[in-house]
Scaffold this active site. Sequence first.
Site, PDB file in Angstrom:
ATOM      1  N   LYS A  29       0.836  -1.204   0.000  1.00  0.00           N
ATOM      2  CA  LYS A  29       0.000   0.000   0.000  1.00  0.00           C
ATOM      3  C   LYS A  29       0.868   1.249   0.000  1.00  0.00           C
ATOM      4  CE  LYS A  29      -3.862  -0.680   2.259  1.00  0.00           C
ATOM      5  NZ  LYS A  29      -4.483  -1.009   3.560  1.00  0.00           N
ATOM      6  N   ARG A  99      -3.386   3.090   8.243  1.00  0.00           N
ATOM      7  CA  ARG A  99      -3.685   1.932   7.391  1.00  0.00           C
ATOM      8  C   ARG A  99      -2.580   0.885   7.430  1.00  0.00           C
ATOM      9  NH1 ARG A  99      -4.929   4.445   1.617  1.00  0.00           N
ATOM     10  NH2 ARG A  99      -6.117   2.491   1.435  1.00  0.00           N
ATOM     11  N   GLY A 108      -8.097  -7.245   3.940  1.00  0.00           N
ATOM     12  CA  GLY A 108      -9.017  -7.297   5.067  1.00  0.00           C
ATOM     13  C   GLY A 108      -8.523  -8.068   6.270  1.00  0.00           C
ATOM     14  N   MET A 110      -5.892  -7.313   8.176  1.00  0.00           N
ATOM     15  CA  MET A 110      -5.348  -6.463   9.242  1.00  0.00           C
ATOM     16  C   MET A 110      -6.235  -5.235   9.387  1.00  0.00           C
ATOM     17  SD  MET A 110      -1.282  -6.861   8.699  1.00  0.00           S
ATOM     18  CE  MET A 110      -1.355  -6.407   7.003  1.00  0.00           C
ATOM     19  N   ARG A 366      -3.135  -1.677  -6.400  1.00  0.00           N
ATOM     20  CA  ARG A 366      -2.324  -2.884  -6.238  1.00  0.00           C
ATOM     21  C   ARG A 366      -2.670  -3.832  -7.381  1.00  0.00           C
ATOM     22  NH1 ARG A 366      -5.652  -4.680  -1.002  1.00  0.00           N
ATOM     23  NH2 ARG A 366      -7.590  -5.215  -2.018  1.00  0.00           N
ATOM     24  N   HIS A 484     -14.642  -8.634   0.580  1.00  0.00           N
ATOM     25  CA  HIS A 484     -13.394  -9.287   0.946  1.00  0.00           C
ATOM     26  C   HIS A 484     -13.392 -10.781   0.637  1.00  0.00           C
ATOM     27  CE1 HIS A 484     -12.298  -5.802   3.695  1.00  0.00           C
ATOM     28  NE2 HIS A 484     -11.432  -5.834   2.711  1.00  0.00           N
ATOM     29  N   GLU A 793      16.128 -45.696 -11.694  1.00  0.00           N
ATOM     30  CA  GLU A 793      15.245 -45.653 -10.521  1.00  0.00           C
ATOM     31  C   GLU A 793      15.872 -46.336  -9.315  1.00  0.00           C
ATOM     32  OE1 GLU A 793      11.615 -47.830 -11.383  1.00  0.00           O
ATOM     33  OE2 GLU A 793      12.652 -49.000 -12.897  1.00  0.00           O
ATOM     34  N   SER A 812      15.466 -42.365 -18.407  1.00  0.00           N
ATOM     35  CA  SER A 812      14.259 -41.741 -17.892  1.00  0.00           C
ATOM     36  C   SER A 812      14.286 -41.954 -16.388  1.00  0.00           C
ATOM     37  CB  SER A 812      13.025 -42.387 -18.516  1.00  0.00           C
ATOM     38  OG  SER A 812      11.868 -41.808 -17.942  1.00  0.00           O
ATOM     39  N   GLY A 814      12.982 -42.539 -13.053  1.00  0.00           N
ATOM     40  CA  GLY A 814      11.765 -43.013 -12.410  1.00  0.00           C
ATOM     41  C   GLY A 814      11.814 -42.538 -10.970  1.00  0.00           C
ATOM     42  N   THR A 815      11.334 -41.314 -10.765  1.00  0.00           N
ATOM     43  CA  THR A 815      11.589 -40.686  -9.466  1.00  0.00           C
ATOM     44  C   THR A 815      10.729 -41.242  -8.334  1.00  0.00           C
ATOM     45  OG1 THR A 815      10.189 -38.885 -10.212  1.00  0.00           O
ATOM     46  CG2 THR A 815      12.563 -38.550 -10.328  1.00  0.00           C
ATOM     47  N   ASN A 816       9.671 -41.984  -8.660  1.00  0.00           N
ATOM     48  CA  ASN A 816       8.915 -42.600  -7.562  1.00  0.00           C
ATOM     49  C   ASN A 816       9.798 -43.624  -6.857  1.00  0.00           C
ATOM     50  OD1 ASN A 816       6.778 -41.127  -8.481  1.00  0.00           O
ATOM     51  ND2 ASN A 816       5.751 -42.843  -9.467  1.00  0.00           N
ATOM     52  N   ASP A 817      10.333 -44.553  -7.647  1.00  0.00           N
ATOM     53  CA  ASP A 817      11.180 -45.582  -7.050  1.00  0.00           C
ATOM     54  C   ASP A 817      12.512 -45.001  -6.582  1.00  0.00           C
ATOM     55  OD1 ASP A 817       9.500 -47.703  -7.033  1.00  0.00           O
ATOM     56  OD2 ASP A 817      10.057 -48.417  -9.033  1.00  0.00           O
ATOM     57  N   CYS A 879       9.856 -39.549 -15.462  1.00  0.00           N
ATOM     58  CA  CYS A 879       8.529 -40.114 -15.669  1.00  0.00           C
ATOM     59  C   CYS A 879       7.806 -40.447 -14.376  1.00  0.00           C
ATOM     60  CB  CYS A 879       8.603 -41.340 -16.576  1.00  0.00           C
ATOM     61  SG  CYS A 879       9.530 -42.706 -15.871  1.00  0.00           S
ATOM     62  N   TYR A 899      13.105 -33.557 -21.316  1.00  0.00           N
ATOM     63  CA  TYR A 899      11.648 -33.468 -21.195  1.00  0.00           C
ATOM     64  C   TYR A 899      11.180 -33.951 -19.823  1.00  0.00           C
ATOM     65  CZ  TYR A 899      11.559 -38.522 -21.802  1.00  0.00           C
ATOM     66  OH  TYR A 899      11.758 -39.858 -21.622  1.00  0.00           O
TER      67      TYR A 899
HETATM   68  P1  ADP Z   1      -7.792  -2.599   3.471  1.00  0.00           P
HETATM   69  O1  ADP Z   1      -6.396  -3.024   3.310  1.00  0.00           O
HETATM   70  O2  ADP Z   1      -8.584  -3.460   4.373  1.00  0.00           O
HETATM   71  O3  ADP Z   1      -8.446  -2.295   2.165  1.00  0.00           O
HETATM   72  P2  ADP Z   1      -7.456   0.237   3.743  1.00  0.00           P
HETATM   73  O4  ADP Z   1      -6.314   0.776   4.480  1.00  0.00           O
HETATM   74  O5  ADP Z   1      -7.300   0.249   2.262  1.00  0.00           O
HETATM   75  O6  ADP Z   1      -7.745  -1.213   4.269  1.00  0.00           O
HETATM   76  O7  ADP Z   1      -8.700   1.080   4.193  1.00  0.00           O
HETATM   77  C1  ADP Z   1     -10.034   0.647   4.320  1.00  0.00           C
HETATM   78  C2  ADP Z   1     -10.965   1.617   3.614  1.00  0.00           C
HETATM   79  O8  ADP Z   1     -10.796   2.941   4.103  1.00  0.00           O
HETATM   80  C3  ADP Z   1     -10.691   1.675   2.142  1.00  0.00           C
HETATM   81  O9  ADP Z   1     -11.910   1.706   1.459  1.00  0.00           O
HETATM   82  C4  ADP Z   1      -9.964   2.966   1.960  1.00  0.00           C
HETATM   83  O10 ADP Z   1     -10.171   3.497   0.692  1.00  0.00           O
HETATM   84  C5  ADP Z   1     -10.540   3.853   3.055  1.00  0.00           C
HETATM   85  N1  ADP Z   1      -9.557   4.831   3.477  1.00  0.00           N
HETATM   86  C6  ADP Z   1      -8.349   4.590   4.007  1.00  0.00           C
HETATM   87  N2  ADP Z   1      -7.671   5.737   4.229  1.00  0.00           N
HETATM   88  C7  ADP Z   1      -8.461   6.743   3.811  1.00  0.00           C
HETATM   89  C8  ADP Z   1      -8.315   8.160   3.755  1.00  0.00           C
HETATM   90  N3  ADP Z   1      -7.186   8.751   4.160  1.00  0.00           N
HETATM   91  N4  ADP Z   1      -9.344   8.879   3.284  1.00  0.00           N
HETATM   92  C9  ADP Z   1     -10.467   8.267   2.874  1.00  0.00           C
HETATM   93  N5  ADP Z   1     -10.682   6.944   2.896  1.00  0.00           N
HETATM   94  C10 ADP Z   1      -9.686   6.175   3.351  1.00  0.00           C
HETATM   95 MG    MG Z   2      -7.706  -1.168   0.798  1.00  0.00          MG
HETATM   96 MG    MG Z   3       9.688 -48.495 -10.980  1.00  0.00          MG
END
Ligand code: ADP
Ligand code: MG
Ligand code: MG
Length: 937
Positions: A29, A99, A108, A110, A366, A484, A793, A812, A814-817, A879, A899
């Site tokens: 991020k 964030r 989602g 953390m 991302r 999520h 093998e 060839s 024979g990696t099982n054996d 094989c 191969y």
């Molecule tokens: P996650 O990794 O769970 O998506 P985010 O850090 O991206 O968490 O934030 C959760 C939500 O809050 C997202 O929709 C993001 O766009 C919004 N958000 C985060 N920071 C800001 C900010 N500075 N202003 C407005 N919205 C924010």
């Molecule tokens: Mg986000």
């Molecule tokens: Mg064999």
Amino acid sequence: MAKTKKYVYFFGAGRADGRADMKELLGGKGANLAEMVHLKIPVPAGFTITTEVCTYYYQNGRKYPKELKAAVAKALAGVEKAMGKRFGDAAQPLLVSCRSGARASMPGMMETVLNIGLTTATIPGMIRLTGNPRFVWDAYRRLMMMYSDVVMEKAAGIEPAEGKGIRTQLEHLMDEMKRASGAKSDTDLSAKQLEILCGQFREKVREVIGKPFPEDAQEQLWGAIGAVFQSWNGRRAISYRRIEGIPDDWGTATSVQAMVFGNMGSDSATGVAFTRNPATGENKFFGEWLANAQGEDVVAGIRTPNPLNIATKGEQTQHLKSLEEVMPPVYKQLVAIRNKLERHYRDMQDIEFTIERGKLWMLQTRTGKRTGTAAIRMAVEMMRDRLITKETAAARVTPAQLDELLHRILDPKAEQKAQALAKGLPAGPGGATGRVVFTAADAVAWTERGQAVILCRKETNPEDVEGMRAAGGILTALGGMTSHAALVARGWGKCCIVGAGALAIDAHAKTVTAPTGPYGSGLNKDRMAGSKTLREGDWISLNGSRGIVYAGQLPTVDPDPENPLLVEFLGACDKVRRLGVRANADNPRDAATARRFGAEGIGLVRTEHMFYGEGADQPLFLLRKMILSKTPEERRAACDELYPYVKSDIRGTLEAMDGLPVTIRLLDPPLHEFVPQGEDKQRELAESLGITLQDVRRRAEALHESNPMMGHRGVRLGVTYPEVSEMQIRAILEATAELRAAGKRAIPEIMIPVTCTVNELKDQQVIIEKVKKEVLSKFGLKKLDFLVGTMIEIPRAALTAGRMAEAAEFFSFGTNDLTQMGFGFSRDDIGAFMPDYLNKKILAADPFQTLDQEGVGELIRMGIERGRATRPGLKVGICGEHGGDPASIAFCHKAAMNYVSCSPFRVPIARLAAAQAAAKDAGARTAKKGTPRKRGG
Ligand code: ADP
Ligand code: MG
Ligand code: MG
């Protein structure tokens, strides 16, 4: 003097300390926020506290490096300057978000806290500044809900009883307020009502947590920073890391960023979008947005989001207004940013944006998670547009994603006849059928008991990851395509339907009910199932590609290997890879399947398979007759009778491969495997052979071995019964000559199994030479194209590979054996101890699934080296099961094999894995040449 570490990286106002390639330090991020600033995309100013601070925090009893306070203060001052506001200031208050963001995306898993800096002191200033008291009180109640939950409860390690969490209790208060005032949605609450609600919240927080809600902006900020670091070790995050194989010591970064508000009225909005469709890969800007809402509202599935544009409206969203229609200029700007981001990153991006009073702000970009179908479509289309090279295209699709396209779907014929139970959004592809369960824990437990399950939840909840992983499919009543759980399911390529709003899912009663009548505009009324209730354990079927839910267990079918995008993608892989890909196939039908999947030959035909299954009665009878022969003459006569069957079987396979090489292994298993065990069967055999039951028994006893795996088998049979080898060799060579006479091409490779010394090969070679002469003269030919080689093998064969290559034209492995004998592990008996070996980390992986590169791999490397020292042109393949395992294939590439050979259905995976191994080489070569790498590219 050691330079002090830089712990805080600023971004905003046209300047950023970080870059996209600094994910390890800034998290995905933070790194991408900085990159967007470099791209002159509007991003609210902020700063990122590095992952090193997180690591430090955990290594030092949850304390920060002493330089951090000052660095944060300095960066915050920069943000204040950029935004023209001051944090904690009564007149011009700045609010921030805090964030989380790790190196690898953990959607989602953390925590994030928004609206930090709102206090009794700054509220009046905010109201004056915005002229919008309703918005300010709404922002404050959100802060209280989030902060009390994330910082005061979770990060403090408080584990409330089910339903007693502070957030739930505050939500109850809000529901109460809504009910009392007749408000349907959150947005219906007035400023005054929200102000009162905030007062109630403050009381509740003090009562439940036992501490007042912090009224100091700095205290709020540091509380949130700590909570984000703490959330790295939250339960959700830990289990997600286990599943995704993300190391625990990476840590998360924390980005503190000036708030922008999508909830300031109808000219404000927030949304999530993908630069291309993440489910289908279609090159259309795709997303969801909500007017007058703040960030998390879209993903949380609280309100059903609107589609981003007209082009991507679905059956379910036809009636909702798109951003394109509601705010055309802002939409246009967003499209321009989308194009810029795609050109820059050369990959599909998953973006977050917020519109504050008509002004667009980007909050995140991302690389987007995608289904297998989408991954392939995007790779192919970007390659066509010359956005990426063949090598990059091959590297973009994981073997698991490719596997999705090779996976089962609901049988379309059965689906046509079936009654739909409900319709939702197609969030994860393919078909799944299983028994309904209602909790993540049940999904895990039932799966462990060997049951196929579908996890049904009202809403998509990140705490369910383990259950989602275990389930064969996921179904939710709420949530959009960007929720999520939809995101997570898509990442795993798991069949998933979200937002099937017609379903009433009752997790307590463990029922899911679809009401009577037409619902979901796309469904044909007379195909409605009517009101129907499914209980825990009932069968349900999902079509995740179309979003349709069925009651009952629908049959599933194999996918279509002729899918044009798949063919084009694999064609590109074929151009990149150096390793050949063959298949293990035991009969003409498997051979034909292997060719359809792109096999370039057969790496292993197990001749003994012609004695099993359909049409095997007569050849098996003749084989038994041969085994029960008492004299060489009798045996020769039985061989002569068996001969036409063996020849026609081999001829069929050679013909199916039409000039591609086919490695035919001479009879491998110990003979006792073919003698019937039960008395009834033995008597039957005796009668049909005109011998006594006694004879059969005596022979069976004579053949009994105490360790058949290392017994009289493979080449050892050919040594004691040369006439058996001779019969097979003649069948191979005559089948080849016959096909040639018929104007066809055939290239057999005779493979001698279970060898440990070159003298065994020399012994068999005499037979081969004799038969060859006879066949040449019988067919009036000068020469026949075929190779003679051996299976490696047994460790001794690998060690003496230099000698083996004197007689063998190919190896060839024979990696099982080779694994069995290399480790001294009997493959059939590892169940008793392998789990302990894996749990105790004595072995990193089951060596029968993924090749042990350190030990068995060393035997292979040595074998290839020594073999090629004797015979430079020695052809080498593999094989065993490992031929279809991507990590093992990468090893084979590095070991310079010619191969790999795997089961027909794994052939596409092997083509991809081989291309990825080659692409990696190419990448490493470019890097070595010192070509400057484009920043963030
Ligand atoms: P996650 O990794 O769970 O998506 P985010 O850090 O991206 O968490 O934030 C959760 C939500 O809050 C997202 O929709 C993001 O766009 C919004 N958000 C985060 N920071 C800001 C900010 N500075 N202003 C407005 N919205 C924010
Ligand atoms: Mg986000
Ligand atoms: Mg064999």
